[in-house]
Design a protein around this motif. Structure first.
Motif, mmCIF file in Angstrom:
data_model
loop_
_atom_site.group_PDB
_atom_site.id
_atom_site.type_symbol
_atom_site.label_atom_id
_atom_site.label_comp_id
_atom_site.label_asym_id
_atom_site.label_seq_id
_atom_site.Cartn_x
_atom_site.Cartn_y
_atom_site.Cartn_z
ATOM 1 N N PHE A 282 0.828 -1.199 0.000
ATOM 2 C CA PHE A 282 0.000 0.000 0.000
ATOM 3 C C PHE A 282 0.871 1.260 0.000
ATOM 4 O O PHE A 282 0.600 2.219 -0.739
ATOM 5 N N THR B 117 -9.160 1.656 0.943
ATOM 6 C CA THR B 117 -9.853 0.498 0.383
ATOM 7 C C THR B 117 -11.287 0.465 0.883
ATOM 8 O O THR B 117 -11.601 0.949 1.973
ATOM 9 N N GLU C 60 -14.465 -1.258 2.420
ATOM 10 C CA GLU C 60 -14.731 -2.349 3.343
ATOM 11 C C GLU C 60 -16.061 -3.003 3.017
ATOM 12 O O GLU C 60 -16.804 -2.558 2.141
ATOM 13 N N ARG D 175 -5.308 2.968 4.162
ATOM 14 C CA ARG D 175 -4.244 1.954 4.175
ATOM 15 C C ARG D 175 -2.852 2.578 4.137
ATOM 16 O O ARG D 175 -1.902 1.994 4.649
ATOM 17 N N ILE E 31 -12.240 -1.652 -5.461
ATOM 18 C CA ILE E 31 -11.759 -2.064 -4.139
ATOM 19 C C ILE E 31 -11.237 -0.887 -3.326
ATOM 20 O O ILE E 31 -10.832 -1.057 -2.181
ATOM 21 N N GLY E 32 -11.261 0.328 -3.907
ATOM 22 C CA GLY E 32 -10.789 1.482 -3.156
ATOM 23 C C GLY E 32 -10.522 2.658 -4.068
ATOM 24 O O GLY E 32 -10.995 2.712 -5.212
ATOM 25 N N ALA F 152 -4.499 -2.123 -8.317
ATOM 26 C CA ALA F 152 -5.638 -2.883 -7.782
ATOM 27 C C ALA F 152 -5.481 -4.371 -8.061
ATOM 28 O O ALA F 152 -5.749 -5.214 -7.193
ATOM 29 N N ILE G 292 -2.886 -5.713 -5.691
ATOM 30 C CA ILE G 292 -3.400 -5.832 -4.325
ATOM 31 C C ILE G 292 -4.216 -7.108 -4.168
ATOM 32 O O ILE G 292 -4.029 -7.866 -3.210
ATOM 33 N N GLU G 293 -5.113 -7.356 -5.103
ATOM 34 C CA GLU G 293 -5.936 -8.558 -5.031
ATOM 35 C C GLU G 293 -5.086 -9.819 -5.146
ATOM 36 O O GLU G 293 -5.307 -10.812 -4.446
#
Length: 556
Positions: free
Chosen positions: A177, A197, A199, A207, A268-269, A298, A301-302
């Protein structure tokens, strides 16, 4: 005012899907029951009320609620209440749960969302909106990045981001992050920024942040998250939506960009960057560049989230398999040969490792001791307690004498090391192959089945409470007779508790019927018949508990 500090759970199921659950209130329970706040009714490895999360001031504790299969906290058996720390991993049933404390960053960043332009309000040409979903035309042609592509600085930023965010560059999520935000700020020449991100409840959680006291327009936030577009405001002093907002102007924010962190199928954010002066005004090329970088970030991150869980699962699977191999070495490979008796034993843990234990101890005078124990809970915690039990039994069973006295000593030894939320049911007996004399003592275990040669079923009901509950408990020895053709079946509750697809239990009556039909067969055939009957009954339904059997048939 800075947002309230929050905690969350990332719950990963056996299908690889994950969901984020904020910890709210003072108490949350998890289990199969519909009354649990976190209900996973289809997870047969969970108890109805398996564990609870309990607020303790600014922190959270976890407590196992006497679950059948137990709870692991960072691969260690959970006993009592334990304080949770960010990054802790919890294994319960078939779930892997990660506890996170992202609120620490939120406090440091001080992110506040302020009312922006209302619906329908117009903005000036200072605001640019870019839809990344139209980034490529219908025929795969670019629709507006020619300027970006011609910029050597932009290309350098993309190349650097590609190298830094490549899968070969392994980083834990907190560092990832930070890296993503730093790359974003550097790429467009921003002075500060924040990465957040989404929730499970739709709220944003910080983050990573560079800078403090962010006051972000709700209009910008909502457009990015709900419309899935990127937003550029070249100059807040020229934009109708911002020039009257003292909360924005007061920060001397003059130019800003907000872009979505968007994977293939969801947001996701977002990444937000700004600057307090017009020395470096953000451009449409900056907007496009940051949008591309955010999409790349993204995806990474996933990928890292999934990789983190897969790595933990591999470590856990390896450790469990090694434990299972060790555990199997403690169980008898074959039943001993005892004149006048035909013996057989079997164990099938419902998980990789289990809490059931059985053994045979032959004596020179034609007698044999048989034992079967069942530790409450399953998995690694039960396995460790089972191995401790086995060590005690091997010492005490060498010269058994009165079995009641042996059981009393075993209970005293077990109670010193048995956690308060654990116990052990245990059955031991000594059979004389020549005379059929049967001596036994039972500590809270399922009454064994004594199937007579004529088909009459008897249950050895005598006994006391399980081991590890009352250190001062006194046990007694009981007697019976194993006549020619009689069959003694000692079993764990995994046999009778086996469920069919409608959750109906196999039960003692079915067990007795199977043994009655096979009573003239040898012990191995009776054991195989019981296992087949349970398999047919369960029809693929996972075993709710370890399944263990010890069978002794006296020659007819």
């Amino acid at each position: 005012m800075a947002p309230a500090r929050a905690r969350e759970l990332r719950i990963h199921g056996p299908d690889g899907q994950a969901k984020i659950v904020p910890l709210v209130g003072d108490h949350l329970t998890l289990g199969r029951s519909s009354t649990a706040e976190l209900c996973f009714a289809d997870d047969a490895g969970l108890s109805r009320q398996h564990l609870s999360f309990e607020r303790d001031g600014e922190d959270w504790n976890i407590r196992d609620l006497g679950s059948k299969n137990g709870t692991l906290l960072n691969n260690v058996r959970l006993t009592g209440a334990m304080r949770l720390r960010s990054g802790d991993r919890i294994a319960a049933g078939h779930l892997m749960i990660v506890y996170d404390d992202p609120g620490r960053n939120a406090i440091a960043a001080g992110v506040t969302f302020v009312q922006g332009a209302g619906e329908g309000e117009s903005t000036t040409s200072s605001t640019v909106v870019f839809d990344p979903r139209g980034f490529m035309g219908a025929k795969g042609k670019s629709t507006g990045v020619s300027t970006m592509e011609s910029s050597s600085l932009a290309m350098s930023a993309l190349i650097k981001a590609g190298n830094e965010l490549g899968p070969h560059n392994k980083k834990p999520l907190p560092e990832l992050f930070e890296l993503i935000l730093n790359l974003s700020i550097e790429a467009v020449g921003a002075e500060r920024g924040v990465l957040m991100t989404v929730e499970n409840d739709g709220e944003l959680m910080v983050r990573a942040a560079k800078g403090t006291a962010f006051r972000i327009s709700t209009a910008v936030r909502d457009r990015v998250l709900n419309e899935q577009v990127s937003v550029l405001v070249r100059d807040t002093q020229l934009d109708d939506a911002f020039k009257a907002r003292q909360s924005i102007v007061g920060q001397r924010v003059r130019t800003l960009i907000a872009v979505p962190l968007q994977t293939k199928d969801r947001i996701i954010g977002l990444i937000y960057v700004d600057s307090p002066s017009l020395t470096r005004v953000f451009t449409k090329d900056d907007l496009n560049l940051l949008t591309v970088m955010a999409n790349t970030a993204a995806t990474r991150i996933e990928h890292e989230r999934l990789a983190e869980i897969e790595h933990q699962e591999r470590i856990l699977a390896r450790d469990l398999q090694q434990a299972a191999d060790i555990q199997q070495g403690f169980l008898p490979a074959t039943a001993p040969s005892v004149p006048g008796l035909d013996l057989a034993g079997h164990n099938a843990p419902c998980r990789t490792v289990g809490g059931d234990y059985y053994d045979f101890f032959p004596y020179p005078n034609g007698r044999v001791a048989m034992v079967l124990g069942d530790v409450s809970g399953k998995g690694m915690p039960a396995s460790l307690l089972m191995m401790s039990l086995q060590a005690y039994v091997q010492v005490l069973i060498e010269e058994p004498g009165d079995l009641g006295a042996v059981m009393t000593r075993l209970n005293r030894m077990t109670s010193t090391n048995c956690p308060s939320n654990r116990f052990i049911t245990f059955f031991m007996c000594v059979v004389n192959g020549s005379t059929g004399e049967l001596l036994f003592s039972n500590a809270g275990h399922n009454p064994p089945l004594l199937m007579r040669a004529d088909g009459k079923a008897e249950w050895l009901e005598a006994g006391g409470c399980p081991l590890g509950i009352m250190a001062s408990m006194q046990y007694e020895e009981s007697r019976n007779q194993l006549c020619p053709g009689d069959v003694l079946v000692v079993f764990s509750d995994g046999v009778t508790d086996a469920n069919d697809p409608t959750e109906k239990e196999f039960g003692e009556e079915r067990l007795a019927n199977v043994v009655r039909d096979l009573r003239h067969e040898n012990s191995a055939a009776i054991l195989d018949g019981i296992n087949r009957a349970i398999a047919d009954w369960s029809a693929g339904t996972p075993l709710p508990d370890d399944l263990t059997l010890v069978i002794a048939r006296r020659a007819g």
